[in-house]
Scaffold this active site. Structure first.
Site, PDB file in Angstrom:
ATOM      1  N   ASN A   9      14.245 -35.153  -1.977  1.00 54.77           N
ATOM      2  CA  ASN A   9      14.217 -33.852  -2.648  1.00 54.77           C
ATOM      3  C   ASN A   9      12.751 -33.426  -2.736  1.00 54.77           C
ATOM      4  O   ASN A   9      12.002 -33.967  -3.536  1.00 54.77           O
ATOM      5  CB  ASN A   9      14.847 -33.986  -4.044  1.00 54.77           C
ATOM      6  N   TRP A  10      12.392 -32.470  -1.891  1.00 55.09           N
ATOM      7  CA  TRP A  10      10.974 -32.084  -1.813  1.00 55.09           C
ATOM      8  C   TRP A  10      10.568 -31.141  -2.941  1.00 55.09           C
ATOM      9  O   TRP A  10       9.406 -30.796  -3.066  1.00 55.09           O
ATOM     10  CB  TRP A  10      10.688 -31.449  -0.438  1.00 55.09           C
ATOM     11  N   LYS A  11      11.526 -30.701  -3.719  1.00 54.48           N
ATOM     12  CA  LYS A  11      11.266 -29.814  -4.863  1.00 54.48           C
ATOM     13  C   LYS A  11      10.406 -28.617  -4.417  1.00 54.48           C
ATOM     14  O   LYS A  11      10.523 -28.172  -3.283  1.00 54.48           O
ATOM     15  CB  LYS A  11      10.636 -30.609  -6.009  1.00 54.48           C
ATOM     16  N   HIS A  96      20.407 -30.488 -10.828  1.00 56.81           N
ATOM     17  CA  HIS A  96      19.232 -31.334 -11.038  1.00 56.81           C
ATOM     18  C   HIS A  96      18.696 -31.105 -12.452  1.00 56.81           C
ATOM     19  O   HIS A  96      18.735 -29.985 -12.965  1.00 56.81           O
ATOM     20  CB  HIS A  96      18.152 -30.998  -9.993  1.00 56.81           C
ATOM     21  N   GLU A  98      15.837 -30.709 -13.541  1.00 53.20           N
ATOM     22  CA  GLU A  98      14.810 -29.659 -13.646  1.00 53.20           C
ATOM     23  C   GLU A  98      15.467 -28.282 -13.704  1.00 53.20           C
ATOM     24  O   GLU A  98      14.963 -27.377 -14.358  1.00 53.20           O
ATOM     25  CB  GLU A  98      13.822 -29.782 -12.470  1.00 53.20           C
ATOM     26  N   GLU A 166      20.106 -39.620 -12.412  1.00 55.15           N
ATOM     27  CA  GLU A 166      18.655 -39.511 -12.518  1.00 55.15           C
ATOM     28  C   GLU A 166      18.267 -39.439 -13.993  1.00 55.15           C
ATOM     29  O   GLU A 166      18.335 -38.353 -14.597  1.00 55.15           O
ATOM     30  CB  GLU A 166      18.159 -38.250 -11.809  1.00 55.15           C
ATOM     31  N   GLY A 172       9.459 -38.521 -11.946  1.00 54.87           N
ATOM     32  CA  GLY A 172       8.060 -38.124 -11.807  1.00 54.87           C
ATOM     33  C   GLY A 172       7.127 -38.789 -12.796  1.00 54.87           C
ATOM     34  O   GLY A 172       5.971 -38.409 -12.932  1.00 54.87           O
ATOM     35  N   SER A 212      11.509 -42.038  -9.766  1.00 56.70           N
ATOM     36  CA  SER A 212      10.395 -42.929  -9.406  1.00 56.70           C
ATOM     37  C   SER A 212      10.789 -44.060  -8.454  1.00 56.70           C
ATOM     38  O   SER A 212      10.286 -45.182  -8.579  1.00 56.70           O
ATOM     39  CB  SER A 212       9.719 -43.492 -10.661  1.00 56.70           C
ATOM     40  N   GLY A 233      12.083 -38.164  -5.037  1.00 57.90           N
ATOM     41  CA  GLY A 233      11.189 -37.023  -5.236  1.00 57.90           C
ATOM     42  C   GLY A 233       9.827 -37.303  -4.618  1.00 57.90           C
ATOM     43  O   GLY A 233       9.640 -37.190  -3.404  1.00 57.90           O
ATOM     44  N   GLY A 234       8.875 -37.690  -5.440  1.00 58.92           N
ATOM     45  CA  GLY A 234       7.480 -37.864  -5.008  1.00 58.92           C
ATOM     46  C   GLY A 234       7.316 -38.678  -3.731  1.00 58.92           C
ATOM     47  O   GLY A 234       6.575 -38.274  -2.820  1.00 58.92           O
TER      48      GLY A 234
HETATM   49  P1  13P Z   1      10.690 -38.762  -8.460  1.00 57.75           P
HETATM   50  O1  13P Z   1      11.104 -39.680  -7.345  1.00 57.75           O
HETATM   51  O2  13P Z   1       9.422 -38.011  -8.179  1.00 57.75           O
HETATM   52  O3  13P Z   1      10.674 -39.448  -9.802  1.00 57.75           O
HETATM   53  O4  13P Z   1      11.820 -37.616  -8.551  1.00 57.75           O
HETATM   54  C1  13P Z   1      13.150 -37.978  -8.592  1.00 57.75           C
HETATM   55  C2  13P Z   1      13.973 -36.750  -8.479  1.00 57.75           C
HETATM   56  O5  13P Z   1      13.990 -35.919  -9.353  1.00 57.75           O
HETATM   57  C3  13P Z   1      14.729 -36.547  -7.236  1.00 57.75           C
HETATM   58  O6  13P Z   1      15.619 -35.495  -7.350  1.00 57.75           O
END
Ligand code: 13P
Length: 251
Positions: A9-11, A96, A98, A166, A172, A212, A233-234
């Site tokens: 997920n590149w957000k 998600h 967020e 999640e 993050g 993470s 994510g990251g």
């Molecule tokens: P991180 O891997 O950056 O913690 O993000 C997880 C995430 O929200 C994937 O959708």
């Protein structure tokens, strides 16, 4: 045996050119004919079209980060399920944390989006997860249970759904849920799915972990019996790290 699924997920990261570059690196690093697990990447809406051209013919699937529950109309800033399908997405991430935290999405709007995406023929990654305050005050199971029940309200067939657990406190932050902590919640979700859809559906549904995930913790997380891959994510913003995580899911 459930096939694991890892999605990056590149957000809100990467321009179109940067997305094309990263997708190219992912495809190259995976190598031809990769079949160890299902792999997807979710760039911004803006980069979906260009990214699709890069991954066409590879094993990498195109995933969108969200979609609206109407086909078209006066919904400024939104993108419909049909639109993402038309550029080549096979799946969409819905709910998600967020989106829930910053953009007011609720279990009810998440449910509308899930239903619309499914009706258009998309597969869905439905995200659930508790905040630290919810975990610490002992309402974690109630929160997750409502997110799953209400998110899936009115849906009789979950064969095109993947659930992503999640924990908000692990996204993050560098704080990963321990593999035992994650497994406990994954088992809770699978038990809930058994209650709602029966044993056979529950045995088949994939439950990804997100929060993470890194190459250094992926192997241990993915070794848990109820963890069927990851939503990354990251670490998905670096092709080498992402592919290392994909390979960890393919052991
Ligand atoms: P991180 O891997 O950056 O913690 O993000 C997880 C995430 O929200 C994937 O959708």
């Amino acid at each position: 045996m459930r096939k694991k699924i890892v999605v990056g997920n590149w957000k809100m990261n990467n321009s179109v050119a940067e997305s094309v570059q990263l997708a190219t690196e992912v495809v190259e690093a995976l190598g031809e004919g990769f079949s160890g697990c299902e792999v997807g990447i979710a760039p911004t809406y803006l980069a979906l079209d260009a990214t699709e051209k890069v991954i066409a013919g590879s094993e990498v699937q195109l995933v969108a980060q969200n979609c609206h529950y109407e086909n078209d109309g006066a919904f400024t800033g939104e993108v419909s399920a049909r639109m993402i399908l038309a550029v080549g997405c096979s799946s969409v991430i819905i709910g998600h944390s967020e989106r829930r935290q910053y953009f007011g999405e609720t279990n009810a709007t998440v449910n509308l989006r899930v239903k619309k995406a499914l009706s258009e023929g998309l597969k869905v990654i439905l995200c659930v997860g508790e905040t630290l305050a919810e975990r610490e005050s002992g309402v974690m199971e109630t929160v997750i249970s409502s997110q799953v029940r209400e998110g899936l309200e009115g849906i009789s067939d979950i064969s095109a759904i993947v659930i992503a657990y999640e924990p908000v406190w692990a996204i993050g932050t560098g704080k990963t849920a321990s593999s035992a902590q994650a497994e406990e919640v994954h088992l809770f979700i699978r038990t809930l799915i058994t209650e709602l859809y029966g044993q056979s559906a529950a045995e088949k549904v994939r439950i990804q972990y997100g929060g993470s995930v890194k190459p250094s913790n992926a192997v241990e997380l993915f070794a848990m019996p109820n963890i069927d891959g990851g939503l990354i994510g990251g670490a998905a913003l670096n092709a080498e790290d992402f592919v290392a995580i994909v390979k960890a899911a393919s052991l």
